[in-house]
Design an enzyme around this catalytic site. Structure first.
Site, PDB file in Angstrom:
ATOM      1  CD  GLU A   1       7.600 -11.009  -6.562  1.00  0.00           C
ATOM      2  OE1 GLU A   1       8.045 -12.050  -6.078  1.00  0.00           O
ATOM      3  OE2 GLU A   1       6.865 -10.974  -7.557  1.00  0.00           O
TER       4      GLU A   1
ATOM      5  N   GLY B   1      30.101   2.628 -23.938  1.00  0.00           N
ATOM      6  CA  GLY B   1      30.437   4.057 -23.893  1.00  0.00           C
ATOM      7  C   GLY B   1      29.191   4.895 -24.162  1.00  0.00           C
ATOM      8  N   GLY B   2      29.362   5.965 -24.935  1.00  0.00           N
ATOM      9  CA  GLY B   2      28.231   6.853 -25.223  1.00  0.00           C
ATOM     10  C   GLY B   2      27.050   6.116 -25.850  1.00  0.00           C
TER      11      GLY B   2
ATOM     12  CD  GLN C   1      32.127   3.140 -17.939  1.00  0.00           C
ATOM     13  OE1 GLN C   1      31.051   3.496 -17.498  1.00  0.00           O
ATOM     14  NE2 GLN C   1      33.099   3.983 -18.209  1.00  0.00           N
TER      15      GLN C   1
ATOM     16  CD  GLU D   1      -2.782  -1.276   2.426  1.00  0.00           C
ATOM     17  OE1 GLU D   1      -2.710  -0.381   3.311  1.00  0.00           O
ATOM     18  OE2 GLU D   1      -3.607  -2.191   2.443  1.00  0.00           O
ATOM     19  N   PRO D   2       0.329   2.410  -0.249  1.00  0.00           N
ATOM     20  CG  PRO D   2      -0.961   4.128  -1.181  1.00  0.00           C
ATOM     21  CD  PRO D   2      -1.054   2.724  -0.664  1.00  0.00           C
TER      22      PRO D   2
ATOM     23  CB  THR E   1      14.272  -3.463  -0.594  1.00  0.00           C
ATOM     24  OG1 THR E   1      14.264  -3.774   0.812  1.00  0.00           O
ATOM     25  CG2 THR E   1      13.143  -2.499  -0.910  1.00  0.00           C
TER      26      THR E   1
END
Ligand code: COS
Length: 387
Positions: A369, A345-346, A342, A130-131, A371
Protein backbone atom coordinates in the site's frame (compact mmCIF):
# COMPACT_ATOMS: atom_id res chain seq x y z
CA UNK A 1 -0.42 -2.16 26.71
CA UNK A 2 -2.36 0.83 27.95
CA UNK A 3 -4.96 2.55 25.81
CA UNK A 4 -5.21 5.37 28.38
CA UNK A 5 -4.27 8.05 25.82
CA UNK A 6 -7.17 7.13 23.57
CA UNK A 7 -10.53 7.30 25.31
CA UNK A 8 -12.61 4.47 23.85
CA UNK A 9 -16.39 4.50 23.91
CA UNK A 10 -18.27 1.66 25.58
CA UNK A 11 -19.10 0.26 22.12
CA UNK A 12 -15.42 0.39 21.11
CA UNK A 13 -14.40 -1.42 24.31
CA UNK A 14 -16.98 -4.10 23.61
CA UNK A 15 -15.73 -4.58 20.04
CA UNK A 16 -12.13 -4.62 21.27
CA UNK A 17 -13.01 -7.32 23.81
CA UNK A 18 -14.85 -9.34 21.17
CA UNK A 19 -11.95 -9.09 18.71
CA UNK A 20 -9.37 -9.96 21.38
CA UNK A 21 -11.29 -13.01 22.58
CA UNK A 22 -11.92 -14.11 19.00
CA UNK A 23 -8.20 -13.79 18.27
CA UNK A 24 -7.27 -15.87 21.32
CA UNK A 25 -9.84 -18.59 20.63
CA UNK A 26 -9.93 -18.85 16.84
CA UNK A 27 -6.60 -17.53 15.56
CA UNK A 28 -3.71 -17.80 18.06
CA UNK A 29 -3.91 -21.62 18.42
CA UNK A 30 -3.41 -22.01 14.64
CA UNK A 31 -0.96 -19.23 13.81
CA UNK A 32 2.19 -21.35 13.70
CA UNK A 33 0.56 -24.10 11.63
CA UNK A 34 -0.85 -21.57 9.16
CA UNK A 35 2.52 -19.83 8.90
CA UNK A 36 4.28 -23.13 8.13
CA UNK A 37 1.56 -24.27 5.71
CA UNK A 38 1.63 -20.84 4.00
CA UNK A 39 -2.17 -20.78 4.18
CA UNK A 40 -4.74 -19.89 6.78
CA UNK A 41 -7.84 -22.04 7.02
CA UNK A 42 -10.30 -20.21 4.75
CA UNK A 43 -12.97 -20.99 7.33
CA UNK A 44 -11.58 -18.01 9.24
CA UNK A 45 -13.18 -15.73 6.63
CA UNK A 46 -16.65 -17.05 7.53
CA UNK A 47 -15.90 -16.61 11.22
CA UNK A 48 -14.87 -12.98 10.71
CA UNK A 49 -18.06 -12.53 8.69
CA UNK A 50 -20.20 -13.89 11.55
CA UNK A 51 -18.83 -11.14 13.79
CA UNK A 52 -19.64 -8.52 11.13
CA UNK A 53 -15.91 -7.78 10.78
CA UNK A 54 -16.10 -7.84 6.97
CA UNK A 55 -18.69 -5.08 6.84
CA UNK A 56 -17.52 -2.77 9.59
CA UNK A 57 -17.49 0.46 7.56
CA UNK A 58 -20.48 -0.35 5.35
CA UNK A 59 -23.77 1.33 6.32
CA UNK A 60 -26.52 -0.84 7.75
CA UNK A 61 -28.70 -0.23 4.67
CA UNK A 62 -26.14 -2.30 2.75
CA UNK A 63 -25.99 -5.00 5.44
CA UNK A 64 -22.86 -3.67 7.17
CA UNK A 65 -22.30 -2.59 10.78
CA UNK A 66 -22.05 1.10 9.86
CA UNK A 67 -19.23 1.79 12.33
CA UNK A 68 -16.75 4.65 12.20
CA UNK A 69 -13.11 4.36 11.19
CA UNK A 70 -11.74 4.44 14.73
CA UNK A 71 -13.92 1.53 15.86
CA UNK A 72 -12.91 -0.51 12.82
CA UNK A 73 -9.22 0.13 13.56
CA UNK A 74 -9.63 -0.95 17.19
CA UNK A 75 -10.87 -4.34 15.95
CA UNK A 76 -8.20 -4.55 13.26
CA UNK A 77 -5.36 -3.97 15.76
CA UNK A 78 -6.65 -6.85 17.88
CA UNK A 79 -6.89 -9.22 14.93
CA UNK A 80 -3.41 -8.17 13.83
CA UNK A 81 -2.00 -8.78 17.31
CA UNK A 82 -3.31 -12.34 16.90
CA UNK A 83 -2.18 -12.80 13.28
CA UNK A 84 -1.14 -10.16 10.75
CA UNK A 85 -2.00 -12.56 7.89
CA UNK A 86 -5.65 -12.63 8.92
CA UNK A 87 -5.55 -8.89 9.59
CA UNK A 88 -4.50 -8.09 6.03
CA UNK A 89 -7.48 -9.88 4.50
CA UNK A 90 -9.73 -7.91 6.83
CA UNK A 91 -7.93 -4.64 6.13
CA UNK A 92 -7.96 -4.93 2.34
CA UNK A 93 -11.60 -6.04 2.22
CA UNK A 94 -12.86 -3.29 4.56
CA UNK A 95 -10.66 -0.43 3.36
CA UNK A 96 -10.36 -0.85 -0.40
CA UNK A 97 -12.88 -2.78 -2.56
CA UNK A 98 -15.92 -2.27 -0.33
CA UNK A 99 -15.16 1.43 0.18
CA UNK A 100 -14.68 1.93 -3.56
CA UNK A 101 -18.04 0.37 -4.41
CA UNK A 102 -19.73 2.28 -1.58
CA UNK A 103 -18.31 5.58 -2.77
CA UNK A 104 -18.36 5.26 -6.55
CA UNK A 105 -20.59 2.28 -7.33
CA UNK A 106 -24.06 2.34 -8.91
CA UNK A 107 -27.14 1.24 -6.96
CA UNK A 108 -27.10 -2.03 -8.92
CA UNK A 109 -23.41 -2.63 -8.05
CA UNK A 110 -24.14 -1.97 -4.38
CA UNK A 111 -27.03 -4.41 -4.46
CA UNK A 112 -25.14 -7.12 -6.33
CA UNK A 113 -21.67 -6.81 -4.80
CA UNK A 114 -21.56 -4.56 -1.74
CA UNK A 115 -24.31 -6.28 0.23
CA UNK A 116 -22.84 -9.80 -0.02
CA UNK A 117 -19.39 -8.32 0.67
CA UNK A 118 -20.73 -6.63 3.82
CA UNK A 119 -22.15 -9.97 4.94
CA UNK A 120 -18.78 -11.56 4.23
CA UNK A 121 -20.19 -13.92 1.59
CA UNK A 122 -17.87 -12.45 -1.03
CA UNK A 123 -14.32 -11.56 -0.07
CA UNK A 124 -12.85 -8.49 -1.74
CA UNK A 125 -9.43 -7.90 -3.31
CA UNK A 126 -7.70 -4.90 -4.89
CA UNK A 127 -5.58 -5.23 -8.02
CA UNK A 128 -3.63 -2.10 -8.86
CA UNK A 129 0.03 -3.20 -9.05
CA UNK A 130 1.59 -5.08 -11.94
CA UNK A 131 4.97 -6.78 -12.34
CA UNK A 132 6.33 -3.58 -13.96
CA UNK A 133 4.12 -1.03 -12.15
CA UNK A 134 4.69 -0.83 -8.40
CA UNK A 135 5.45 2.58 -6.87
CA UNK A 136 4.77 4.11 -10.29
CA UNK A 137 1.24 2.74 -10.22
CA UNK A 138 -0.06 4.99 -13.02
CA UNK A 139 2.30 3.27 -15.47
CA UNK A 140 0.17 0.12 -15.34
CA UNK A 141 -0.30 -1.63 -18.69
CA UNK A 142 -3.32 -3.91 -18.39
CA UNK A 143 -5.50 -2.77 -21.28
CA UNK A 144 -9.29 -2.53 -21.33
CA UNK A 145 -11.02 -2.24 -24.71
CA UNK A 146 -14.75 -1.68 -25.08
CA UNK A 147 -16.48 -4.36 -27.14
CA UNK A 148 -20.25 -3.88 -27.33
CA UNK A 149 -21.74 -4.41 -23.90
CA UNK A 150 -18.44 -5.72 -22.47
CA UNK A 151 -14.93 -4.52 -21.74
CA UNK A 152 -12.16 -6.91 -22.75
CA UNK A 153 -9.16 -6.86 -20.39
CA UNK A 154 -5.67 -8.17 -21.09
CA UNK A 155 -2.73 -8.02 -18.68
CA UNK A 156 -1.24 -9.28 -15.43
CA UNK A 157 -1.92 -7.87 -11.96
CA UNK A 158 0.61 -8.54 -9.19
CA UNK A 159 0.77 -8.76 -5.40
CA UNK A 160 -2.95 -9.32 -5.02
CA UNK A 161 -3.81 -10.10 -1.38
CA UNK A 162 -6.58 -12.75 -1.19
CA UNK A 163 -6.59 -12.86 -5.01
CA UNK A 164 -6.84 -16.66 -5.09
CA UNK A 165 -10.09 -16.87 -3.15
CA UNK A 166 -11.67 -13.44 -3.50
CA UNK A 167 -15.18 -13.27 -4.94
CA UNK A 168 -14.79 -9.67 -6.09
CA UNK A 169 -11.61 -8.03 -7.36
CA UNK A 170 -11.43 -4.31 -8.05
CA UNK A 171 -8.93 -4.14 -10.89
CA UNK A 172 -7.45 -1.08 -12.57
CA UNK A 173 -6.85 -1.18 -16.32
CA UNK A 174 -6.07 1.36 -19.03
CA UNK A 175 -9.11 2.75 -20.80
CA UNK A 176 -7.08 5.12 -22.99
CA UNK A 177 -5.74 3.93 -26.32
CA UNK A 178 -2.12 3.16 -27.26
CA UNK A 179 -2.17 6.11 -29.68
CA UNK A 180 -3.57 8.55 -27.10
CA UNK A 181 -2.13 7.84 -23.64
CA UNK A 182 -3.60 9.95 -20.85
CA UNK A 183 -1.45 8.86 -17.89
CA UNK A 184 -3.24 8.71 -14.57
CA UNK A 185 -6.39 10.00 -16.27
CA UNK A 186 -6.58 7.06 -18.68
CA UNK A 187 -7.37 4.30 -16.18
CA UNK A 188 -10.68 2.69 -15.20
CA UNK A 189 -11.63 0.45 -12.28
CA UNK A 190 -13.48 -2.76 -13.06
CA UNK A 191 -15.41 -5.10 -10.80
CA UNK A 192 -13.98 -8.48 -11.77
CA UNK A 193 -15.35 -11.80 -10.56
CA UNK A 194 -13.44 -15.08 -10.84
CA UNK A 195 -16.20 -16.78 -12.85
CA UNK A 196 -15.64 -14.47 -15.84
CA UNK A 197 -14.09 -16.12 -18.90
CA UNK A 198 -10.42 -15.23 -19.18
CA UNK A 199 -9.77 -14.94 -15.41
CA UNK A 200 -6.77 -16.97 -14.25
CA UNK A 201 -4.97 -17.11 -10.93
CA UNK A 202 -1.21 -17.14 -11.53
CA UNK A 203 1.76 -17.80 -9.31
CA UNK A 204 1.48 -17.59 -5.57
CA UNK A 205 4.36 -15.66 -4.03
CA UNK A 206 6.61 -17.42 -1.49
CA UNK A 207 7.04 -14.65 1.04
CA UNK A 208 9.35 -13.80 3.96
CA UNK A 209 6.42 -12.94 6.24
CA UNK A 210 2.64 -12.84 6.19
CA UNK A 211 3.05 -16.32 4.83
CA UNK A 212 -0.46 -17.48 5.72
CA UNK A 213 -1.98 -14.75 3.54
CA UNK A 214 -2.07 -15.77 -0.13
CA UNK A 215 -0.50 -13.18 -2.45
CA UNK A 216 -0.95 -14.01 -6.11
CA UNK A 217 -0.70 -12.78 -9.64
CA UNK A 218 -3.86 -12.59 -11.72
CA UNK A 219 -3.80 -13.07 -15.48
CA UNK A 220 -6.51 -11.51 -17.57
CA UNK A 221 -6.59 -13.17 -21.00
CA UNK A 222 -9.34 -11.60 -23.10
CA UNK A 223 -11.23 -11.30 -19.82
CA UNK A 224 -14.78 -10.26 -20.73
CA UNK A 225 -16.17 -7.91 -18.09
CA UNK A 226 -19.81 -6.82 -18.47
CA UNK A 227 -20.03 -3.06 -19.09
CA UNK A 228 -22.19 -2.65 -15.98
CA UNK A 229 -19.16 -3.77 -13.91
CA UNK A 230 -17.23 -0.60 -14.74
CA UNK A 231 -16.96 1.47 -11.57
CA UNK A 232 -18.00 5.09 -12.08
CA UNK A 233 -16.17 7.12 -14.71
CA UNK A 234 -14.01 5.08 -17.13
CA UNK A 235 -11.08 7.51 -16.79
CA UNK A 236 -11.13 8.09 -13.03
CA UNK A 237 -10.11 4.65 -11.82
CA UNK A 238 -6.62 5.72 -10.72
CA UNK A 239 -7.98 8.65 -8.71
CA UNK A 240 -10.49 6.28 -7.05
CA UNK A 241 -7.61 3.93 -6.21
CA UNK A 242 -5.52 6.75 -4.70
CA UNK A 243 -8.45 8.02 -2.62
CA UNK A 244 -9.10 4.50 -1.39
CA UNK A 245 -5.45 3.98 -0.48
CA UNK A 246 -5.81 6.93 1.89
CA UNK A 247 -8.18 4.66 3.83
CA UNK A 248 -6.15 1.52 3.20
CA UNK A 249 -3.01 3.05 4.68
CA UNK A 250 -4.80 3.63 7.98
CA UNK A 251 -5.64 -0.07 7.98
CA UNK A 252 -2.01 -1.02 7.41
CA UNK A 253 -0.97 1.36 10.20
CA UNK A 254 -3.39 -0.44 12.56
CA UNK A 255 -1.98 -3.77 11.41
CA UNK A 256 1.55 -2.51 12.14
CA UNK A 257 0.53 -1.26 15.60
CA UNK A 258 -0.97 -4.70 16.30
CA UNK A 259 2.25 -6.47 15.30
CA UNK A 260 4.42 -4.06 17.34
CA UNK A 261 2.19 -4.24 20.40
CA UNK A 262 2.22 -8.01 20.30
CA UNK A 263 6.05 -8.04 20.12
CA UNK A 264 6.23 -5.61 23.05
CA UNK A 265 3.90 -7.75 25.16
CA UNK A 266 5.88 -10.92 24.43
CA UNK A 267 9.19 -9.18 25.15
CA UNK A 268 7.93 -7.65 28.42
CA UNK A 269 6.70 -11.02 29.65
CA UNK A 270 9.84 -12.83 28.58
CA UNK A 271 12.10 -10.28 30.27
CA UNK A 272 10.28 -10.97 33.53
CA UNK A 273 10.74 -14.72 33.21
CA UNK A 274 14.19 -15.10 31.69
CA UNK A 275 16.95 -15.20 34.28
CA UNK A 276 20.62 -14.54 33.62
CA UNK A 277 23.34 -13.53 36.10
CA UNK A 278 21.02 -14.71 38.90
CA UNK A 279 18.16 -12.29 38.20
CA UNK A 280 15.36 -11.69 35.71
CA UNK A 281 16.75 -9.80 32.72
CA UNK A 282 14.10 -7.08 33.20
CA UNK A 283 16.26 -5.86 36.09
CA UNK A 284 18.99 -4.79 33.68
CA UNK A 285 18.75 -1.24 32.38
CA UNK A 286 19.83 -2.41 28.93
CA UNK A 287 16.54 -4.31 28.73
CA UNK A 288 14.46 -1.67 30.52
CA UNK A 289 15.59 1.04 28.09
CA UNK A 290 14.66 -1.11 25.11
CA UNK A 291 11.21 -1.85 26.54
CA UNK A 292 10.69 1.83 27.36
CA UNK A 293 11.57 2.91 23.83
CA UNK A 294 9.38 0.18 22.35
CA UNK A 295 6.38 1.21 24.46
CA UNK A 296 6.91 4.88 23.62
CA UNK A 297 6.99 4.24 19.87
CA UNK A 298 3.94 1.95 19.93
CA UNK A 299 1.99 4.53 21.92
CA UNK A 300 3.02 7.36 19.57
CA UNK A 301 2.09 5.32 16.49
CA UNK A 302 -1.29 4.49 17.89
CA UNK A 303 -1.94 8.09 18.97
CA UNK A 304 -1.19 9.41 15.47
CA UNK A 305 -3.35 6.68 13.94
CA UNK A 306 -6.39 7.58 16.04
CA UNK A 307 -5.89 11.30 15.44
CA UNK A 308 -5.92 10.55 11.69
CA UNK A 309 -8.95 8.28 12.04
CA UNK A 310 -10.79 11.03 13.92
CA UNK A 311 -9.96 13.48 11.11
CA UNK A 312 -11.38 11.01 8.60
CA UNK A 313 -14.52 10.51 10.66
CA UNK A 314 -14.95 14.30 10.75
CA UNK A 315 -14.85 14.25 6.94
CA UNK A 316 -11.53 16.09 6.68
CA UNK A 317 -8.83 15.33 4.05
CA UNK A 318 -6.44 12.68 5.37
CA UNK A 319 -4.00 12.00 2.53
CA UNK A 320 -1.04 13.36 4.48
CA UNK A 321 -2.09 12.04 7.90
CA UNK A 322 -2.77 8.61 6.52
CA UNK A 323 0.71 8.45 4.95
CA UNK A 324 2.25 9.76 8.20
CA UNK A 325 0.40 7.11 10.21
CA UNK A 326 1.48 4.29 7.94
CA UNK A 327 5.06 5.54 7.81
CA UNK A 328 5.42 5.86 11.58
CA UNK A 329 3.57 2.67 12.47
CA UNK A 330 5.33 0.47 9.91
CA UNK A 331 8.81 1.72 10.82
CA UNK A 332 7.84 1.26 14.47
CA UNK A 333 6.74 -2.32 13.79
CA UNK A 334 10.05 -3.19 12.12
CA UNK A 335 12.09 -1.51 14.87
CA UNK A 336 10.06 -2.88 17.79
CA UNK A 337 10.07 -6.45 16.47
CA UNK A 338 13.84 -6.20 15.95
CA UNK A 339 14.27 -5.13 19.58
CA UNK A 340 11.98 -7.96 20.69
CA UNK A 341 14.16 -10.52 18.90
CA UNK A 342 17.20 -8.96 20.61
CA UNK A 343 15.60 -9.29 24.06
CA UNK A 344 14.81 -12.93 23.36
CA UNK A 345 18.38 -13.50 22.14
CA UNK A 346 18.80 -16.85 20.40
CA UNK A 347 15.24 -17.81 21.34
CA UNK A 348 14.03 -14.87 19.28
CA UNK A 349 15.59 -16.40 16.20
CA UNK A 350 13.71 -19.69 16.32
CA UNK A 351 10.13 -20.62 15.63
CA UNK A 352 9.54 -21.83 19.18
CA UNK A 353 8.71 -18.25 20.20
CA UNK A 354 6.33 -15.87 18.37
CA UNK A 355 8.70 -12.91 17.93
CA UNK A 356 10.45 -14.65 15.02
CA UNK A 357 7.19 -14.56 13.03
CA UNK A 358 6.34 -11.02 14.17
CA UNK A 359 9.78 -9.86 12.98
CA UNK A 360 9.13 -11.37 9.53
CA UNK A 361 5.53 -10.12 9.36
CA UNK A 362 6.46 -6.54 10.26
CA UNK A 363 8.59 -5.88 7.20
CA UNK A 364 5.81 -5.91 4.64
CA UNK A 365 4.06 -2.99 6.32
CA UNK A 366 6.93 -0.81 5.04
CA UNK A 367 6.31 -2.11 1.52
CA UNK A 368 2.70 -2.63 0.56
CA UNK A 369 0.00 0.00 0.00
CA UNK A 370 2.94 2.28 -0.81
CA UNK A 371 6.54 1.91 0.37
CA UNK A 372 7.92 4.18 3.10
CA UNK A 373 9.59 6.18 0.33
CA UNK A 374 6.21 6.73 -1.38
CA UNK A 375 4.67 7.80 1.95
CA UNK A 376 7.47 10.36 2.36
CA UNK A 377 6.81 11.64 -1.17
CA UNK A 378 3.10 12.03 -0.41
CA UNK A 379 3.83 13.79 2.90
CA UNK A 380 6.37 16.15 1.32
CA UNK A 381 4.08 16.98 -1.62
CA UNK A 382 1.30 17.91 0.77
CA UNK A 383 3.70 20.25 2.60
CA UNK A 384 4.14 22.20 -0.63
CA UNK A 385 0.46 21.93 -1.58
CA UNK A 386 -0.44 23.53 1.76
CA UNK A 387 2.17 26.33 1.66
N1 COS B 1 -6.52 11.38 -3.42
C1 COS B 1 -7.13 11.85 -4.54
N2 COS B 1 -6.50 12.05 -5.71
C2 COS B 1 -5.20 11.75 -5.76
C3 COS B 1 -4.49 11.26 -4.66
C4 COS B 1 -5.21 11.05 -3.44
N3 COS B 1 -4.62 10.59 -2.33
N4 COS B 1 -3.21 11.05 -5.00
C5 COS B 1 -3.10 11.41 -6.30
N5 COS B 1 -4.32 11.83 -6.74
C6 COS B 1 -4.64 12.35 -8.05
C7 COS B 1 -3.82 13.59 -8.36
O1 COS B 1 -4.46 14.74 -7.85
C8 COS B 1 -3.79 13.57 -9.86
O2 COS B 1 -5.03 14.09 -10.34
P1 COS B 1 -5.06 15.17 -11.55
O3 COS B 1 -5.04 14.35 -12.78
O4 COS B 1 -6.32 15.89 -11.31
O5 COS B 1 -3.84 16.03 -11.39
C9 COS B 1 -3.77 12.10 -10.19
O6 COS B 1 -4.26 11.41 -9.04
C10 COS B 1 -2.39 11.58 -10.49
O7 COS B 1 -1.62 11.86 -9.35
P2 COS B 1 -0.08 12.11 -9.42
O8 COS B 1 0.25 13.05 -10.55
O9 COS B 1 0.36 12.47 -8.06
O10 COS B 1 0.40 10.65 -9.84
P3 COS B 1 1.82 10.02 -9.85
O11 COS B 1 1.90 9.12 -11.02
O12 COS B 1 2.88 11.08 -9.68
O13 COS B 1 1.81 9.04 -8.56
C11 COS B 1 2.02 8.39 -6.29
C12 COS B 1 1.58 9.45 -7.28
C13 COS B 1 3.49 8.08 -6.38
C14 COS B 1 1.69 8.98 -4.93
C15 COS B 1 1.18 7.11 -6.54
O14 COS B 1 1.54 6.50 -7.76
C16 COS B 1 1.31 6.10 -5.45
O15 COS B 1 0.66 6.20 -4.40
N6 COS B 1 2.14 5.05 -5.66
C17 COS B 1 2.18 3.92 -4.78
C18 COS B 1 1.13 2.95 -5.20
C19 COS B 1 0.75 2.04 -4.11
O16 COS B 1 0.51 2.42 -2.98
N7 COS B 1 0.65 0.78 -4.48
C20 COS B 1 0.28 -0.23 -3.58
C21 COS B 1 -0.88 -0.97 -4.15
S1 COS B 1 -1.59 -2.04 -2.97
S2 COS B 1 -0.27 -3.44 -2.77
Amino acid sequence: MSWALIPLTEEQREIQRTAREFGKAEITPHVDAWDRAEAYDVGIVGKLAELGFLGMLIPEEYDGLGLDTATYLVALEEISAADASVAVLMSVHNSLPTQMILRYGSDAQKERFLKPMARGELLGAFALSEPEAGSDAASLRTQAVRDGDHWVLNGTKAWVTSGSHAGVILAMARTDTPGDRKGARGIGTFIVTPDLPGFNVGKKEAKLGLRASPTVQLHFENLRVPAENLLGDPHMGFIYAMQSLDNGRLGIAAQAVGIARSALEHATRYAGERRQFARPIKEFQAIQFKLADMATRVTASRALLYAAAAAKDRGEPITQFSSMSKLLASETAVWVTTQAVQIFGGYGYVKEYPVERLFRDAKVTELYEGTSEIQRIVIARELYAQS
